[in-house]
Design an enzyme around this catalytic site. Sequence first.
Site, PDB file in Angstrom:
ATOM      1  N   LYS A  14       0.796  -1.262  -0.037  1.00  0.00           N
ATOM      2  CA  LYS A  14       0.012   0.015  -0.079  1.00  0.00           C
ATOM      3  C   LYS A  14       0.924   1.422   0.173  1.00  0.00           C
ATOM      4  O   LYS A  14       0.623   2.192  -0.677  1.00  0.00           O
ATOM      5  CB  LYS A  14      -0.910   0.085   1.374  1.00  0.00           C
ATOM      6  CG  LYS A  14      -1.942  -1.202   1.407  1.00  0.00           C
ATOM      7  CD  LYS A  14      -2.849  -1.119   2.546  1.00  0.00           C
ATOM      8  CE  LYS A  14      -2.174  -1.063   3.884  1.00  0.00           C
ATOM      9  NZ  LYS A  14      -1.722  -2.254   4.193  1.00  0.00           N
ATOM     10  N   ARG A  89      -8.954   0.420   9.871  1.00  0.00           N
ATOM     11  CA  ARG A  89      -8.576  -0.844  10.242  1.00  0.00           C
ATOM     12  C   ARG A  89      -9.591  -1.639  11.033  1.00  0.00           C
ATOM     13  O   ARG A  89      -9.442  -2.769  11.456  1.00  0.00           O
ATOM     14  CB  ARG A  89      -7.383  -0.865  10.992  1.00  0.00           C
ATOM     15  CG  ARG A  89      -6.125  -1.366  10.252  1.00  0.00           C
ATOM     16  CD  ARG A  89      -4.774  -1.031  11.026  1.00  0.00           C
ATOM     17  NE  ARG A  89      -3.644  -1.692  10.656  1.00  0.00           N
ATOM     18  CZ  ARG A  89      -2.695  -1.134   9.883  1.00  0.00           C
ATOM     19  NH1 ARG A  89      -2.713  -0.161   9.129  1.00  0.00           N
ATOM     20  NH2 ARG A  89      -1.679  -2.033   9.599  1.00  0.00           N
ATOM     21  N   ARG A 128      11.765  -6.692   4.318  1.00  0.00           N
ATOM     22  CA  ARG A 128      11.589  -5.345   4.608  1.00  0.00           C
ATOM     23  C   ARG A 128      12.080  -5.020   5.713  1.00  0.00           C
ATOM     24  O   ARG A 128      12.909  -3.959   6.083  1.00  0.00           O
ATOM     25  CB  ARG A 128      10.029  -4.774   4.605  1.00  0.00           C
ATOM     26  CG  ARG A 128       9.918  -3.188   4.820  1.00  0.00           C
ATOM     27  CD  ARG A 128       8.656  -2.853   4.724  1.00  0.00           C
ATOM     28  NE  ARG A 128       7.728  -2.915   5.696  1.00  0.00           N
ATOM     29  CZ  ARG A 128       6.056  -3.256   5.875  1.00  0.00           C
ATOM     30  NH1 ARG A 128       5.772  -2.341   4.785  1.00  0.00           N
ATOM     31  NH2 ARG A 128       5.450  -3.579   6.974  1.00  0.00           N
ATOM     32  N   ARG A 134      12.414  -1.203  11.512  1.00  0.00           N
ATOM     33  CA  ARG A 134      10.898  -1.335  12.284  1.00  0.00           C
ATOM     34  C   ARG A 134      10.820  -2.484  12.983  1.00  0.00           C
ATOM     35  O   ARG A 134      11.215  -3.467  12.505  1.00  0.00           O
ATOM     36  CB  ARG A 134       9.615  -1.375  11.308  1.00  0.00           C
ATOM     37  CG  ARG A 134       9.083   0.160  10.573  1.00  0.00           C
ATOM     38  CD  ARG A 134       8.064  -0.243   9.595  1.00  0.00           C
ATOM     39  NE  ARG A 134       6.901  -0.688  10.249  1.00  0.00           N
ATOM     40  CZ  ARG A 134       5.957  -0.919   9.523  1.00  0.00           C
ATOM     41  NH1 ARG A 134       5.688  -0.175   8.365  1.00  0.00           N
ATOM     42  NH2 ARG A 134       4.628  -1.392  10.028  1.00  0.00           N
ATOM     43  N   ARG A 146      -0.078  -9.568  13.150  1.00  0.00           N
ATOM     44  CA  ARG A 146      -0.331  -8.449  12.696  1.00  0.00           C
ATOM     45  C   ARG A 146      -1.369  -9.006  11.458  1.00  0.00           C
ATOM     46  O   ARG A 146      -2.376  -8.393  11.282  1.00  0.00           O
ATOM     47  CB  ARG A 146       0.581  -7.595  12.039  1.00  0.00           C
ATOM     48  CG  ARG A 146       1.311  -6.725  13.086  1.00  0.00           C
ATOM     49  CD  ARG A 146       2.596  -6.270  12.567  1.00  0.00           C
ATOM     50  NE  ARG A 146       2.666  -5.583  11.310  1.00  0.00           N
ATOM     51  CZ  ARG A 146       3.924  -5.256  10.553  1.00  0.00           C
ATOM     52  NH1 ARG A 146       4.916  -6.050  11.054  1.00  0.00           N
ATOM     53  NH2 ARG A 146       3.773  -4.619   9.443  1.00  0.00           N
TER      54      ARG A 146
HETATM   55  P1  ADP Z   1       1.658  -2.291   8.176  1.00  0.00           P
HETATM   56  O1  ADP Z   1       0.503  -2.129   6.817  1.00  0.00           O
HETATM   57  O2  ADP Z   1       2.809  -2.867   7.450  1.00  0.00           O
HETATM   58  O3  ADP Z   1       1.007  -3.086   9.052  1.00  0.00           O
HETATM   59  P2  ADP Z   1       1.386   0.281   9.194  1.00  0.00           P
HETATM   60  O4  ADP Z   1       2.463   1.264   9.029  1.00  0.00           O
HETATM   61  O5  ADP Z   1       0.260   0.566   8.209  1.00  0.00           O
HETATM   62  O6  ADP Z   1       2.217  -1.028   8.590  1.00  0.00           O
HETATM   63  O7  ADP Z   1       0.907   0.084  10.624  1.00  0.00           O
HETATM   64  C1  ADP Z   1       2.013  -0.399  11.623  1.00  0.00           C
HETATM   65  C2  ADP Z   1       1.194  -0.481  13.117  1.00  0.00           C
HETATM   66  O8  ADP Z   1       0.396   0.842  13.313  1.00  0.00           O
HETATM   67  C3  ADP Z   1      -0.076  -1.510  12.980  1.00  0.00           C
HETATM   68  O9  ADP Z   1       0.336  -2.890  13.346  1.00  0.00           O
HETATM   69  C4  ADP Z   1      -0.708  -0.980  14.173  1.00  0.00           C
HETATM   70  O10 ADP Z   1      -0.288  -1.230  15.230  1.00  0.00           O
HETATM   71  C5  ADP Z   1      -0.504   0.647  14.119  1.00  0.00           C
HETATM   72  N1  ADP Z   1      -1.669   1.253  13.145  1.00  0.00           N
HETATM   73  C6  ADP Z   1      -1.664   1.755  11.894  1.00  0.00           C
HETATM   74  N2  ADP Z   1      -2.702   2.170  11.384  1.00  0.00           N
HETATM   75  C7  ADP Z   1      -3.828   1.785  12.529  1.00  0.00           C
HETATM   76  C8  ADP Z   1      -5.248   2.006  12.581  1.00  0.00           C
HETATM   77  N3  ADP Z   1      -5.919   2.491  11.780  1.00  0.00           N
HETATM   78  N4  ADP Z   1      -5.791   1.557  13.882  1.00  0.00           N
HETATM   79  C9  ADP Z   1      -5.128   0.810  14.613  1.00  0.00           C
HETATM   80  N5  ADP Z   1      -3.863   0.921  14.638  1.00  0.00           N
HETATM   81  C10 ADP Z   1      -3.015   1.030  13.619  1.00  0.00           C
END
Ligand code: ADP
Length: 191
Positions: A14, A89, A128, A134, A146
């Site tokens: 994404k 999410r 990654r 990270r 996740r």
């Molecule tokens: P990825 O898509 O690889 O999981 P992101 O950068 O989108 O990476 O998200 C990393 C972490 O940030 C998630 O595992 C979660 O803990 C938190 N997070 C991101 N967006 C949300 C959301 N909309 N609601 C709750 N937690 C979120």
Amino acid sequence: MLNLILFGPPGSGKGTQAAKLIEKYGLLHISTGDLFRYEIENGTPLGLKAEEFMSKGELVPDEITIGMLKNKVNDNPEVNGIIFDGFPRTLAQAEALDRFLAEKCLSITALIALDVPDEEIVQRILSRGETSGRSDDNDESIIRNRIFVYNEETAPIYNYYAESGKSIMIEGVGSVDVIFNRLTATIESVC
Ligand code: ADP
């Protein structure tokens, strides 16, 4: 306004695709993951709270996430449209987003989901992790959590937007350019 939700499991590409799409269409990219990482780097109270959950591969609570998202949208009133990446999410986040946009006479144009199998996801995130710095990308059990959370809490959002005919699934395996071409063809069919 073209308001897109770029949807799919963690590591489905994404962020990579959003960066290319904002350049082509002049949209604002809002990644809640990036916003949280920025808060963590700056040691803010919000960042400290978010880190508790992110480090375990869990979702940050809705009230924190939704508030942060609304602030970001309100800070950018002059945009042509928004790509939401990593938000919503949960179903509660999706409902809150729709209500918030409706108050501004706006709505989501489409949700575009990148379809990538779980095992491919784990491999992509582990590789990654070698360069991303990270901590949630380096531990296979956190990555699997996740994916579990995605399947339980996030995947149902696809059906939620399908009820209003807005959900579109595209194949998320292939080169970055091939997937980008699939995305632009899809976007041009809905805008
Ligand atoms: P990825 O898509 O690889 O999981 P992101 O950068 O989108 O990476 O998200 C990393 C972490 O940030 C998630 O595992 C979660 O803990 C938190 N997070 C991101 N967006 C949300 C959301 N909309 N609601 C709750 N937690 C979120």
